[in-house]
Design an enzyme around this catalytic site. Structure first.
Site, mmCIF file in Angstrom:
data_model
loop_
_atom_site.group_PDB
_atom_site.id
_atom_site.type_symbol
_atom_site.label_atom_id
_atom_site.label_comp_id
_atom_site.label_asym_id
_atom_site.label_seq_id
_atom_site.Cartn_x
_atom_site.Cartn_y
_atom_site.Cartn_z
ATOM 1 N N GLU A 258 69.637 58.245 107.667
ATOM 2 C CA GLU A 258 68.896 59.232 108.562
ATOM 3 C C GLU A 258 67.461 59.382 107.677
ATOM 4 O O GLU A 258 67.814 60.043 106.445
ATOM 5 C CB GLU A 258 69.421 60.463 108.777
ATOM 6 C CG GLU A 258 70.759 60.232 109.388
ATOM 7 C CD GLU A 258 70.628 59.525 110.805
ATOM 8 O OE1 GLU A 258 69.515 59.450 111.450
ATOM 9 O OE2 GLU A 258 71.813 59.304 111.583
ATOM 10 N N CYS A 292 62.981 66.628 109.918
ATOM 11 C CA CYS A 292 62.689 65.266 110.031
ATOM 12 C C CYS A 292 62.370 64.815 111.503
ATOM 13 O O CYS A 292 61.198 63.992 111.532
ATOM 14 C CB CYS A 292 63.944 64.525 109.722
ATOM 15 S SG CYS A 292 65.368 64.862 110.734
ATOM 16 N N GLU A 393 54.407 61.167 106.764
ATOM 17 C CA GLU A 393 55.334 62.383 107.058
ATOM 18 C C GLU A 393 54.918 63.504 105.654
ATOM 19 O O GLU A 393 55.078 63.405 104.656
ATOM 20 C CB GLU A 393 56.600 62.300 106.497
ATOM 21 C CG GLU A 393 57.560 63.304 107.212
ATOM 22 C CD GLU A 393 59.155 62.872 106.803
ATOM 23 O OE1 GLU A 393 59.405 62.378 105.699
ATOM 24 O OE2 GLU A 393 59.863 63.365 107.815
HETATM 25 P P1 NAD Z 1 64.602 62.593 99.227
HETATM 26 O O1 NAD Z 1 64.778 61.224 99.620
HETATM 27 O O2 NAD Z 1 63.690 62.946 98.082
HETATM 28 O O3 NAD Z 1 66.066 63.322 98.593
HETATM 29 C C1 NAD Z 1 67.200 63.132 99.305
HETATM 30 C C2 NAD Z 1 68.466 63.058 98.615
HETATM 31 O O4 NAD Z 1 68.500 61.846 97.795
HETATM 32 C C3 NAD Z 1 68.626 64.213 97.538
HETATM 33 O O5 NAD Z 1 69.759 64.558 97.354
HETATM 34 C C4 NAD Z 1 68.050 63.439 96.148
HETATM 35 O O6 NAD Z 1 68.473 64.055 95.036
HETATM 36 C C5 NAD Z 1 68.710 61.944 96.437
HETATM 37 N N1 NAD Z 1 67.753 61.063 95.828
HETATM 38 C C6 NAD Z 1 66.433 60.673 95.295
HETATM 39 N N2 NAD Z 1 66.399 59.694 94.669
HETATM 40 C C7 NAD Z 1 67.494 59.194 94.734
HETATM 41 C C8 NAD Z 1 67.870 57.778 94.385
HETATM 42 N N3 NAD Z 1 67.193 57.022 93.721
HETATM 43 N N4 NAD Z 1 69.186 57.343 94.516
HETATM 44 C C9 NAD Z 1 69.973 58.152 95.170
HETATM 45 N N5 NAD Z 1 69.625 59.447 95.508
HETATM 46 C C10 NAD Z 1 68.639 59.769 95.262
HETATM 47 O O7 NAD Z 1 64.267 63.583 100.455
HETATM 48 P P2 NAD Z 1 64.053 65.059 100.511
HETATM 49 O O8 NAD Z 1 62.734 65.478 100.055
HETATM 50 O O9 NAD Z 1 65.191 66.016 99.872
HETATM 51 O O10 NAD Z 1 64.050 65.394 101.988
HETATM 52 C C11 NAD Z 1 63.165 65.153 102.821
HETATM 53 C C12 NAD Z 1 63.289 63.702 103.624
HETATM 54 O O11 NAD Z 1 64.353 63.668 104.412
HETATM 55 C C13 NAD Z 1 62.020 63.759 104.770
HETATM 56 O O12 NAD Z 1 61.546 62.349 104.444
HETATM 57 C C14 NAD Z 1 62.718 63.849 105.826
HETATM 58 O O13 NAD Z 1 62.407 63.435 107.048
HETATM 59 C C15 NAD Z 1 64.190 63.257 105.538
HETATM 60 N N6 NAD Z 1 65.251 63.883 106.665
HETATM 61 C C16 NAD Z 1 65.534 62.987 107.385
HETATM 62 C C17 NAD Z 1 66.623 63.681 108.320
HETATM 63 C C18 NAD Z 1 67.191 62.617 109.605
HETATM 64 O O14 NAD Z 1 68.067 62.957 109.964
HETATM 65 N N7 NAD Z 1 66.637 61.483 109.759
HETATM 66 C C19 NAD Z 1 67.024 65.037 108.154
HETATM 67 C C20 NAD Z 1 66.492 65.352 107.303
HETATM 68 C C21 NAD Z 1 65.477 65.073 106.353
#
Ligand code: NAD
Length: 507
Positions: A258, A292, A393
């Site tokens: 997601e 999101c 975004e």
């Molecule tokens: P992010 O991708 O930076 O981090 C999300 C998670 O991934 C965190 O737990 C982080 O520690 C982990 N992570 C980071 N790098 C990683 C790697 N290389 N391998 C494995 N895990 C890793 O996102 P964020 O800044 O925490 O959240 C915001 C983003 O999430 C926005 O882009 C938003 O649109 C998206 N989002 C999507 C939905 C949806 O349902 N589509 C819902 C909420 C947020």
């Protein structure tokens, strides 16, 4: 790391007990930059330990071989106990991510527990064994498709809705009999750590739900590539989603992703403008735009553009920014200083590209805003869809208003995005709005509404907004394997196409 002694400290949760680490992290409250708690920071070795426990627990059958009804009963007990501790969960959520008390009560925690209960119900109504008629071999027999748990599920969650988005994964994973290792976001691990403890105190066997807070590039990356993890369920940015896909590819893990969005809200020329104005503001600015599926691009007929922008600005000025713990507050801070600076940079970039900031656009200042990470609700008019502000975004309280010529033009602009998570359409003409909905390349369309995510309906993205769907009656498909079992009831005597191989053997 802070040294204050009266702060609550959260160890990891592995194998049904708290496990500490040498490395810890301060959890910073975004509204005043105070330290809300400290948390153990797990690394790749801790993920290995958690996965091993989860795997052994799965293989023991202590959870996986319970009947769906037994699992549902325990999940309901957990939901009830979590509801009894709802104040603690709300506090844990708010102190780490800055949600307002109204937002945290209703959405962040209220929905999270409601949706968890939905998955308990689904365990009972899901068709675990599906008898089917064989069409190709009309022999006397019976075929049944069994849905079976996958094994160990890795759940990686973001900071914006830490409990809700984690339970969207933990709920179906547990309902299906899997064991789980959660890697929460490093900023917001508190609520799921509280939840894991509550779950175990209320009947979830030790080792079924494990939580390892840690950095994405270390703990998260290890979880995504671990050979004993059968599936990764991820919510986060599109960029990290790509990395997860690659990490999961070595062992061909199942994945659901997601990811990000750049939601269009199309206001048609027959819309009730009073309703549409409030709908656009609600669609974009709830939880400071850190959602999101927010409608961050308002598509408005050129003929109505100026009037609509004026109305948006007037209503946006009434949004009360401030202390999230005050029930009168409408909008709280953004998650951290890095994100605040990134949002301001996007706004300045839009101005440099020729768009106009008509309200907000700056960090809030004055009494109450001396500390914390604040951005005023920001509306930018005169945006073209090829500008960076309309394509990327921002993940903050920033609305771009884009003028369009006619319905075709609106559809073209709406779909001109690498994302495809959700869209809204505002119109008095249902038929016209429904026709438009059919042409939008997104996973959800809300007509005369926004943010209408329901646990009974699938949620997920087209294009680079994701892979697979969470929620809805089929959510358990994503957390189970399908096994086809065929039983010949003729005792092997009914004729079969064995001649394909044994045509020369004596009859
Ligand atoms: P992010 O991708 O930076 O981090 C999300 C998670 O991934 C965190 O737990 C982080 O520690 C982990 N992570 C980071 N790098 C990683 C790697 N290389 N391998 C494995 N895990 C890793 O996102 P964020 O800044 O925490 O959240 C915001 C983003 O999430 C926005 O882009 C938003 O649109 C998206 N989002 C999507 C939905 C949806 O349902 N589509 C819902 C909420 C947020």
């Amino acid at each position: 790391m802070t040294t204050a002694t009266n702060l609550k400290h959260y160890p990891m949760w592995i194998g049904g007990k708290p496990v500490d680490t040498k490395e810890t992290r301060d959890i910073i409250n975004p509204s005043d930059e105070s330290v809300a708690a400290t948390v153990a920071m797990g690394n790749a070795a801790d993920i290995d330990a958690a996965v091993q426990v989860a795997r052994e627990t799965f293989q023991s059958g202590v959870w996986a071989r319970k009947t769906p009804r037994e699992r549902a009963a325990i999940m309901r007990r957990i939901a009830a106990a979590a509801n009894d501790s709802v104040e603690d969960l709300i506090e844990a959520e708010m102190s780490a991510n800055g949600a307002t008390v109204r937002q945290a009560t209703g959405f962040h925690v209220g929905y999270a527990l409601l949706h968890f209960e939905y998955f308990a119900d689904l365990a009972e109504t899901y068709q675990w064994k599906r008898p089917t008629q064989m069409s190709s071999f009309p022999t006397l027999g019976q075929s049944v498709v069994h849905r079976e748990p996958i094994g160990v599920i890795g759940a990686i969650a973001p900071w914006n809705f830490p409990l809700l988005l984690t339970l969207w994964k933990v709920g179906p994973a547990l309902a299906a009999g899997n064991s789980v290792v959660v890697k929460p976001d490093e900023h917001t691990p508190l609520s799921i750590l509280e939840f894991a403890r509550i779950a175990e105190e209320n009947g979830l066997p030790a080792g079924v739900l494990n939580v390892v807070p840690g950095e994405g590039r270390d703990a998260g990356a290890r979880l995504a590539s671990h050979p004993d993890v059968g599936k990764i369920a991820f919510t986060g940015s599109t960029q990290v989603g790509r990395e997860i896909m690659m990490a999961a590819s070595d062992t061909i893990k199942k994945i659901t992703l997601e990811l990000g969005g750049k939601g269009p809200t199309i206001v048609l020329d027959d819309a009730d403008l009073d309703l549409a104005v409030d709908g656009v503001l609600y669609g974009c600015f709830v939880f400071s735009g850190q959602v999101c599926e927010s409608g961050t691009r308002a598509l408005v007929p050129e003929s109505l553009h100026d009037e609509f922008v004026n109305r948006l600005v007037e209503r946006a000025k009434a949004i009360v920014l401030g202390d999230p713990s005050d029930w009168d507050t409408d909008m709280g801070p953004v998650i951290n200083g890095k994100q605040r600076d990134r949002i301001v940079e996007y706004i300045r970039g839009a101005e440099a590209d020729g768009a106009t900031v008509v309200t907000g656009g700056v960090q809030a200042t004055g009494p109450g805003f001396e500390r914390g990470f604040w951005i005023e609700p920001t509306i930018i008019s005169g945006v073209r869809n090829d500008m960076r502000i309309a394509q990327e975004e921002v993940f903050g309280p920033v609305l771009s208003v884009i003028a369009y010529q006619d319905d075709e033009d609106a559809i073209r602009i709406a779909n001109d995005s690498e994302f495809g998570l959700a869209a809204s359409v505002w119109s008095r003409d249902n038929e016209r709005a429904l026709m438009l909905a059919e042409r939008l390349q997104v996973g959800s369309v809300w007509i005369n509404d926004a943010h209408q995510i329901d646990c009974q309906l699938p949620f997920g993205g087209y294009k680079q907004s994701g892979l697979g769907r969470e929620l809805g009656p089929d959510a358990l498909d994503e957390y189970t394997e399908a096994k086809t079992v065929r039983l010949d009831l003729s005792g092997g005597r009914e004729s079969k196409p064995y001649d394909l191989l044994l045509s020369h053997a004596p009859k």
